[in-house]
Design an enzyme around this catalytic site. Structure first.
Site, PDB file in Angstrom:
ATOM      1  N   GLU A   1      -1.926  15.653 -25.123  1.00  0.00           N
ATOM      2  CA  GLU A   1      -0.685  14.912 -25.378  1.00  0.00           C
ATOM      3  C   GLU A   1      -0.258  15.171 -26.814  1.00  0.00           C
ATOM      4  OE1 GLU A   1       1.112  10.430 -24.579  1.00  0.00           O
ATOM      5  OE2 GLU A   1      -0.912  10.958 -23.955  1.00  0.00           O
TER       6      GLU A   1
ATOM      7  N   GLU B   1      -6.221   2.789 -28.608  1.00  0.00           N
ATOM      8  CA  GLU B   1      -4.996   2.682 -27.813  1.00  0.00           C
ATOM      9  C   GLU B   1      -4.976   1.391 -27.011  1.00  0.00           C
ATOM     10  OE1 GLU B   1      -2.504   5.455 -24.632  1.00  0.00           O
ATOM     11  OE2 GLU B   1      -4.655   5.782 -24.904  1.00  0.00           O
TER      12      GLU B   1
END
Length: 910
Positions: free
Chosen positions: A483, A755
């Site tokens: 990502e 996260e």
């Protein structure tokens, strides 16, 4: 007699020197001695230092010359009556391209005393017009293999005269590393960085005078696929910007006799491949030492077998100079332990989750292959865990030449990791053979924070390292999996915190230009910048706010109107997009991420999951962006916009109340995020706000003093609680150490921000591996509350950039001390408080040429001691008024010490 006279002279000279203002920290376009600026009117900033209090600047004089002795000045401002010492624009003769300019400044203080001239600084100009590019785009002259090995390019040329100066301008389709005569050009990595390449491709400038020989010279450049054509995005997407790989280089040489020469990339260059046989950002790099072309960047190397090059017609209309700080090497970590697991895997632990790569020394047989895999964490059995990397291999492979001790390190990749696994190496792992090197944009560190609580100090450490790891040319969401994209929502919620830890002025200014470039014709902002997800991936509330929130936060943090001016059209376009999507001023259409990763239960039988209506969130951010646009219009003097969007804002808020608030003040979504956003953005009428704040507090208590917020609610949670008189509740949330909380990851051993609130569960199992980064800065936005509220170090909007400083600490939470400092463009500002024996001490430091409003926690001025004397008896301190158990004093520059009885003794035990 002579001795007495000499002594008197020394005393007078010393006293004058101590009284005189000194000038330090000269910056041009916010950087020290920058190379390669294409701004025809660059701006100067300087810092003043004095051992006296209440010192301000009343006038300045700047002079600029191409000579270090300042003969033949191109600008001498003369004495200008002004207190400006930040972002003072050049107003001299037209500047020349690829030229070195020296500048210095002197000032007059408020006692009309002149300083000495500062030590000279310099900057080097870039190419002011793209038609000055004489170089040609060149690509490899051979057919590339399927792995797309890194091409290398070579050029020899002769300089038979002594070189006075030489400046190289380089860019690429892909990534590049250059050498001249066997020495690396510059210390930047992953150049030219990542931008919206088709519209904005940066080139870098290097002063390479000392690299050139009088005689034969060789330029060697290696390219990697990088972001341009490498694997980027979720689907192993290749060639997003093009299939080619290409180099553009131009070297300007000035000789001591005044003549010049330009060496450019063109059809005269040669191309081949070397030891880098594969390089991808996600998958890593393969280096085959058997294929090293020894000496290819130095003279005497025979390149007859090399191919020519292919000249390509890409043009130069999208080229621009680089203003943001490049990616450089920073901290180096040695192993804290070497591990042999039950699976017989050989691991190295560097003790810190970082972003960069490992430099390794190896020895073995020719053809022996050693693979280095990277991971952030170990599983509950102590084994290497890479499932959360998804399809990213994150492996570097080294093939040995068999020629003694060999040193390997990558060039065109990076990894997010704390651990590595070493495979294919027969010898015992020696910790001395390994170094983990941190890579991130070379933003100056500016902020410090410490407290009496070790867990909170570790949280601050994690916030800073989350920023370092993800501020690698663009503000990425994560640095380890497949990502690593510039998610707009993450950047906007963290931008103010980021501006404290590091100077991100140029970093965000560069990225925001790509935000504007990527907005579509309707003004919609993509989810990621640069946008590699496609045209439909845009328009989410809280993510599009990067267009308004980030430029405004940068203006407040650095006091630079230019960023607001440059981004104003983008800000306005985003607000107009929302206005056009709304019906009757209610934005209840479109796809939104909502309060991303909020607290939720898999089996939510009693409704405990904190689900907030996405359109309620959208309406709040619609109002917030409109307010910021109004603020920007006011700063820029755009009166028509100020009035028209002011009317729009009222309608947006009225629509919110009508749609989402009951007559009794209850919200449609009764979550922490709903109340936080409504209160933080002033969506409710004033008379309804106290009860809404109470509902928020009740909600926190209902979750046993745990937060339930996601990406959009978390940054404002503690701010709202403090604003409405519930700082004690904010402290309880800050100090909560069970899931979900900021300290839960800290207790679980985190060295960066996660996260998810529970990336690792209490039983050491993991959250879903498809989305579980252990280096993801968003939740680190709590730092903003720690700095600006807990310690109280802030700036007023009427004096942004800490020209008018606000210091209003909020002691509590059982802390006995907390302090913070910030290096501003004016100098260092700091605030620190301690509690001892029922007394609070407050130490503050105010930079020269600024003022501060300092709020001392006390019920009244009686009992406050200022610099050892009662405050009421000190003429230089005039307490202005009491407010919410604070006494405020206005201060000029200098260091100050205050002591006061604790206004509320419970503060020491909350």
């Amino acid at each position: 007699m002579r001795k007495t006279f000499t002594l008197v002279l020394v005393v007078i000279t010393t006293a004058f020197a101590h009284a005189q203002v000194k000038i330090t920290s000269l910056l041009c376009e916010n950087r020290a001695n920058p190379i390669g600026l294409d701004n025809t009117a660059p701006r100067f900033t300087w810092e003043l230092a004095s051992d006296k209090r209440n010192v301000t600047q009343t006038a300045f004089q700047v002079r600029v010359s191409t000579h270090p002795n300042f003969s033949k000045a191109v600008w001498n401002s003369g004495k200008i009556t002004s207190d400006s010492s930040v972002h003072v624009a050049y107003k001299g003769k037209p500047l020349m391209s690829h030229t070195k300019y020296y500048w210095q400044v002197r000032v007059w203080d408020n006692e009309k005393k002149a300083s000495a001239w500062s030590t000279p600084a310099y900057w080097i100009t870039a190419l002011f017009n793209n038609n000055e590019w004489k170089a040609k785009w060149i690509g490899p002259g051979f057919k590339e293999d399927t792995l797309r090995a890194s091409p290398i390019f070579r050029k020899t040329f002769n300089s038979n005269k002594k070189v006075s100066s030489a400046i190289a301008f380089i860019t690429a389709h892909g990534l590049y590393e250059a050498q001249i005569n066997g020495k690396r050009v510059g210390d930047a990595y992953l150049t030219p960085g990542w931008t919206t390449y088709n519209k904005r491709l940066q080139y870098q400038a290097y002063e390479v005078t000392n690299l050139l020989n009088e005689g034969n010279n060789v330029i060697g450049v290696t390219l990697g696929s990088g972001w341009y054509r490498g694997i980027i995005g979720f689907t192993n997407h290749l060639n997003i910007y093009g299939k080619d790989i290409a180099l553009l280089m131009q070297l300007h040489i000035t000789y001591t006799d005044g003549t010049t020469e330009t060496v450019v990339s063109d059809e005269s260059w040669k191309s081949s491949t070397g030891e880098i046989t594969y390089a991808e950002i996600y998958n890593g790099e393969t280096i085959d030492a058997r294929k090293v072309k020894k000496g290819w960047t130095t003279g005497g190397y025979l390149d007859a077998a090399w191919s020519g090059v292919q000249v390509m017609d890409f043009g130069v209309s999208n080229l621009l100079a680089t203003y943001n700080e490049p990616v450089r090497k920073h901290e180096i970590f040695k192993p804290v332990r070497v591990i042999k697991t039950k699976k017989n895997e050989h691991l190295v632990d560097f003790g810190q989750n970082l972003v960069g790569w490992v430099k390794i020394k190896l020895h073995g047989k020719k053809g022996q292959t050693v693979t280095i895999s990277h991971a952030e964490v170990l599983d509950k059995d102590g084994d290497f865990y890479t499932e959360n990397l998804r399809s990213a291999k994150a492996q570097d492979t080294y093939i040995l030449s068999g020629q003694g001790v060999e040193v390997f390190e990558p060039h065109f990749t990076f990894h997010g990791f704390q651990y590595i696994k070493v495979e294919g190496y027969n010898a015992e792992l020696n910790p001395d053979d390994f170094e983990a090197i941190a890579l991130y944009s070379d933003m100056p560190a500016t902020g410090t924070f410490t407290s009496s609580n070790a867990l909170i100090n570790q949280l601050q450490h994690n916030i800073q390292w989350g920023q370092k790891g993800n501020f690698l040319d663009v503000p990425t969401d994560c640095p380890q999996r497949d990502e690593r994209l510039g998610w707009t929502g993450d950047a906007q919620v963290f931008s103010r915190t980021a501006s404290f830890n590091m100077n991100v002025d140029n970093f965000f200014s560069k990225w925001l230009k790509d935000v504007a470039a990527e907005q579509d014709s309707k003004g919609s902002v993509p989810y990621v910048i640069p946008n590699v997800l496609g045209a439909g991936a845009s328009g989410s509330a809280g993510w599009g706010e990067a267009a308004t929130v980030v430029p405004w936060n940068m203006y407040i943090a650095y006091g630079d109107k230019r960023i607001v001016k440059d981004q104003y059209a983008s800000m306005k376009a985003w607000v107009d997009y929302m206005k056009n999507q709304a019906k009757d001023d209610l934005w209840n259409t479109g796809s939104h991420f909502g309060d991303w990763l909020f607290y939720s239960l898999n089996d939510d039988t009693d409704g405990s999951s904190a689900v907030t209506d996405k359109y309620l969130i959208a309406q709040c951010f619609y109002a917030y962006s409109t307010q910021l646009l109004i603020n920007a219009a006011q700063v820029l003097g755009k009166q028509d916009d100020y009035e028209s969007y002011g009317k729009l804002l009222k309608r947006v808020k009225d629509a919110f109340v009508k749609e989402y608030i009951t007559a009794n003040g209850r919200m449609v979504s009764g979550t922490q995020t709903a109340y936080v956003l409504a209160l933080n953005f002033d969506m409710l009428p004033e008379e309804m706000r106290p009860q809404a704040a109470k509902r928020l507090v009740d909600n926190v208590k209902a979750y046993d003093n745990h937060l339930t917020t996601g990406f959009l609610g978390t940054p404002y949670l503690c701010h709202v609680l403090s604003r409405f008189g519930y700082t004690n509740v904010a402290y309880r949330l800050l100090l909560q150490d069970t899931y979900p909380s900021w300290l839960y990851p800290v207790k679980m051993g985190a060295t960066t921000i996660w996260e998810r609130w529970d990336g690792i569960k209490p039983d050491k199992s993991f959250e879903t591996p498809s989305m579980n980064s252990f280096n993801h800065y968003s939740y680190g936005a709590i730092g903003d509350w720690m700095y600006r509220v807990m310690v109280g170090l802030d700036t007023y909007n009427d004096g942004p950039g800490y020209r008018h400083i606000k210091i209003m600490p909020h002691p509590g939470g059982g802390f006995t001390s907390a302090s913070a400092s910030l290096q501003t463009y004016y100098g260092k500002v700091s605030s620190g408080w301690k509690i001892d024996s029922g007394m609070l001490s407050l130490d503050v430091e105010i930079p020269v040429n600024t003022t501060a409003s300092v709020y001392i926690p006390a019920k009244d001025a009686t009992g406050i001691i200022a610099d050892g004397k009662p405050l009421q008896n000190a003429k230089q301190f005039q307490p202005t008024y009491g407010k919410e158990n604070y006494i405020m004093v206005e201060l000029g520059s200098g260091a100050y010490h205050f002591e006061a009885p604790i206004a509320d003794r419970k503060l020491a035990t909350n």
